[in-house]
Design a protein around this motif. Sequence first.
Motif, PDB file in Angstrom:
ATOM      1  N   MET A 220       0.944  -1.109   0.003  1.00 20.90           N
ATOM      2  CA  MET A 220      -0.061   0.122  -0.045  1.00 20.90           C
ATOM      3  C   MET A 220       0.958   1.126   0.022  1.00 20.90           C
ATOM      4  O   MET A 220       1.943   1.406   0.775  1.00 20.90           O
ATOM      5  N   LYS A 296       1.985  -8.432  21.581  1.00 26.64           N
ATOM      6  CA  LYS A 296       2.754  -8.480  20.542  1.00 26.64           C
ATOM      7  C   LYS A 296       3.989  -7.603  20.771  1.00 26.64           C
ATOM      8  O   LYS A 296       4.318  -6.862  21.554  1.00 26.64           O
ATOM      9  N   ILE A 297       5.176  -8.363  20.115  1.00 27.55           N
ATOM     10  CA  ILE A 297       6.470  -7.877  20.390  1.00 27.55           C
ATOM     11  C   ILE A 297       6.872  -7.279  18.867  1.00 27.55           C
ATOM     12  O   ILE A 297       7.073  -7.874  18.036  1.00 27.55           O
ATOM     13  N   LEU A 300       9.839  -8.990  16.757  1.00 26.26           N
ATOM     14  CA  LEU A 300       9.812 -10.396  16.643  1.00 26.26           C
ATOM     15  C   LEU A 300       8.695 -10.442  15.259  1.00 26.26           C
ATOM     16  O   LEU A 300       9.085 -11.234  14.518  1.00 26.26           O
ATOM     17  N   TYR A 301       8.015  -9.598  15.184  1.00 25.00           N
ATOM     18  CA  TYR A 301       7.477  -8.988  13.917  1.00 25.00           C
ATOM     19  C   TYR A 301       8.189  -8.003  13.352  1.00 25.00           C
ATOM     20  O   TYR A 301       8.234  -7.045  14.077  1.00 25.00           O
ATOM     21  N   ASP A 332       8.261  -9.193   8.394  1.00 26.69           N
ATOM     22  CA  ASP A 332       6.593  -9.074   8.483  1.00 26.69           C
ATOM     23  C   ASP A 332       5.933  -7.777   7.701  1.00 26.69           C
ATOM     24  O   ASP A 332       5.234  -7.898   7.074  1.00 26.69           O
ATOM     25  N   VAL A 333       6.822  -6.811   8.133  1.00 29.12           N
ATOM     26  CA  VAL A 333       6.423  -5.520   7.504  1.00 29.12           C
ATOM     27  C   VAL A 333       7.598  -4.764   6.887  1.00 29.12           C
ATOM     28  O   VAL A 333       8.453  -4.439   7.443  1.00 29.12           O
ATOM     29  N   GLU A 354      -3.358 -10.009   4.440  1.00 25.84           N
ATOM     30  CA  GLU A 354      -4.102  -9.493   5.675  1.00 25.84           C
ATOM     31  C   GLU A 354      -3.657  -8.340   6.272  1.00 25.84           C
ATOM     32  O   GLU A 354      -4.549  -7.434   6.765  1.00 25.84           O
ATOM     33  N   LEU A 355      -2.315  -8.038   6.292  1.00 20.64           N
ATOM     34  CA  LEU A 355      -1.801  -6.966   7.000  1.00 20.64           C
ATOM     35  C   LEU A 355      -2.148  -5.688   6.284  1.00 20.64           C
ATOM     36  O   LEU A 355      -2.617  -4.779   6.763  1.00 20.64           O
ATOM     37  N   TYR A 358      -5.847  -5.051   6.501  1.00 18.50           N
ATOM     38  CA  TYR A 358      -5.884  -4.198   7.588  1.00 18.50           C
ATOM     39  C   TYR A 358      -5.627  -2.747   7.705  1.00 18.50           C
ATOM     40  O   TYR A 358      -6.306  -2.043   7.972  1.00 18.50           O
TER      41      TYR A 358
END
Lengths: 523, 430
Positions: A220, A296-297, A300-301, A332-333, A354-355, A358
């Motif tokens: 995005m 959540k950490i 780790l993500y 992850d991101v 999914e990310l 969201y």
Amino acid sequence: MELHERPRANGCGGARGALRNGFVRGPPGTQINHIVHNGGLYKRPFNEAFEETPMLVAVLTYVGYGVLTLFGYLRDFMRQWKIEKCQNATEREEQKDFVPLYQDFENFYNRNLYMRIRDSWNRPICSVPGAKVDMMERVSHDYNWTFTYTGRVIKDIINMGSYNYLGFAQKTGACQEAAAKVLSQYGAGVCSTRQEMGNLDKHEELEKLVARFLGVESAMAYGMGFATNSMNIPALVGKGCLILSDELNHASLVLGARLSGATIRIFKHNNMQSLEKLLKDAIVHGQPRTRRPWKKILILYLYLDEAHSIGALGPSGRGVVDYFGLDPEDVDVMMGTFTKSFGAAGGYIGGKKELIDYLRTYSHSAAYATSMSPPVVEQIITSVKCIMGEDGTTIGRARVQQLAENTRYFRRRLKEMGFIIYGNEDSPVVPLMLYMPAKIGAFGREMLKRNIGVVVVGFPATPIIESRARFCLSAAHTKEMLDTALKEINEVGDLLQLKYSRRRLVPLLDRPFDETTYEETED
Amino acid sequence: MAAMAGVGQQWVLVEMVQAFYEAPAYHLILEGILILWIIRLLFSKTYKLQERSDLTLKEKEELIEEWQPEPLVPPVPKDHPALNYNIVSGPPTHIITVNGKECINFASFNFLGLLNNEKVKSAAQSSLKKYGVGTCGPRGFYGTFDVHLELEERLAKFMRTEEAIIYSYGFATIASAIPAYSKRGDINPRKARVTRRFIVVEGLYMNRGDICPLPELIKLKYKYKVRIFLEESLSFGVLGQHGRGITEHFGINIDDIDLISANMENSLASIGGFCCGRSFIIDHQRLSGQGYCFSASLPPLLAAAAIEALNIMEDNPDIFQTLRAKCERIHKALQGISGLKVVGESFSPALHLQLEESCGSRENDVKLLKRVVDYCMNSGIALTQARYLEKEEKCLPPPSIRVVITVEQTEQELDKAASLLKEAAQSVLN
């Protein structure tokens, strides 16, 4: 082989004795730390150096700041007693008894130190910010309190300050033509947000392309790189979460982390053991006081900010993930910006579907901020296609290689001359240490006299004694330009006595760039 | 040597024993108690230590293995209204193609119709030919172009303030401006005397379409010694005789307002935002506005487009009157639709249509309104619902349809829109 911690900047290397420079070298596949991925670890040598500040230089720098502070107090005193005219703007008469807007000390630094060398920053230019740039000449008759423009233009200054890594800041060429066409068709603005009526077909095209470029499922795009971080981190984490952030992270990440309301813990720059220790503590002990497990950490993500590295690192220009040969699915991101290597503006986030779904629903930017301008989007689309080679030419690939070549050459030559250079060997951002406050201003001005534009930074962007000059290399710089620049830097270095390095490199024979090997041996 | 040491030690021991015998009784008792106390403390301390590190290494490993973070993001239901964007093909101008259907645009904030203006586009084109697209740097490091300086000067002159500062992103403008002046400690009651107080208001409220009572606020300002920050994104280029916003509308001296912030994305049909006010205030942002110092500057073609738009605004001051007349017209025409009520001032170019009676849950309201919007879109009028982040808003407005009026809409089109909305409300809500 140990990963050397960054040496303390106060020059006291007492316990370590003779080992002053933190060179890390290891043959490929060295087990450096505990990141286990792809069966191996670092597949290539990780050459980063942060030479220690020489003791004498550190002392002199502190002395310099001390003198400036004393003079600052003296001048403030004179200004208060009206011996000297007060030049800065003041509050309105009607509002004099309001609570003061600024604290006096905040402005002390501004008035007495920054003001003296203010002409090194905010230099106005009037041409495309490519390898050479035209600058508007400005003079100050009252020691930088006000500037007047003489009307003359200084032409063809070698530009070592703009973030133009792959040379896409051009006023001619395929990218510019495409952008012009889109501009005449779509106009300059959009006047609506993504969730309302501002989602153009161009935006959809861009996002699919970016996802393909990065090798992720979906992406995005946003109008501003800074806002990408500061608005999306709060959407991903909130209270009850933990963010582990590197010491030297950019202001946008820090702001985003603060706005989210999560707990923030800081680990030392690039130090994996510090990070791991923090992680273990965090998981075992949970949240402070309540001992509940963390929701959540966020490391780790893994949230990877590639604002500068996308396009500039890696054999095919896909950033730091490409540089290390890792799999983009493991991050992850993935975040990055289009301002630096693509010659446009804006930022993006890439990751799993999914990310991104969201974020499309719950991000501040999507709901409240206007979407990106169409010609800017077109510029990004064209430049990404060029880097990937999909426009049918090899320009993209050639540029990525040229940048890597320029980087290695420039860094090596500077080290040979005896300057202290920080950072990894492959990084196109080259910081050259200046240390003393007076040299900050002097370096900028002397280089401008010789027609080279550089960026100098001091406190508060850097620790107080580690002020530096920062060169940003570009694929648009030819070897001649680099040689001219190096010659001038050499001259100025001698003039200002900037060659602090104690360790001289033996000059290597000029080797042609070989794509397959990435290591350089030093004898 | 060792013998000497041994003798020395022995001698010391003898001394000690002698002192022991010679000391008074209470002294000995005190010492005895102290020694016992120390011994007790020593032992109890080890007991506490044991408690803290009661997890063995193995247990720690197990905890680490077991710990499962929450998923990074919760899944979003596929039919969430904000997930499926409308796709606009082509420019979002007066006639807009949404999801393949051509409609008249009543949803983009293109109040003065400058999005498709040829002069604006050609100014942007010449800027593109001269500067390329991006600026490749923040304002401090070779990102300041002469067009930026020109735009700032023009804005300051237009608004009749001392200085203006531009940002490259509308949202970041106010988000960077406010933190530059207040710190986290400012809400601390202990320091009430030295906390700086601000009132932050919008000229024309985007969520409700009504106007802020500025003259009363000025009185409050001097009474309670607070500073006013005025956000004029919707009212810039709309209110006032020359489009200078709410201060002109009410005839207030602009120096009374400490800071005016607006974005250039509505009336000026460009991208970015600006703040204007006295130099005393604006200059501070040049070093401490986060969105200014740490972010790349506005692409020059957008700055050139904004300058040209300003020129047009200055040359044609009657468009503001025309816009206001159209707003009044449609405001009147939309009164009396059964099932929907109009929210907003009569001269506000962005109105809201809310349901007169809610069906109970926000979700159902949203679905109902979507059907109204779809009906209109199928018949050629493009509308949108006002979108919010539901969790983030402090006072979430009820769901509504946003109607935007621009100078480009003709009277027939306005009438058509009004009658279509009446029809839609009839068929969907009754």
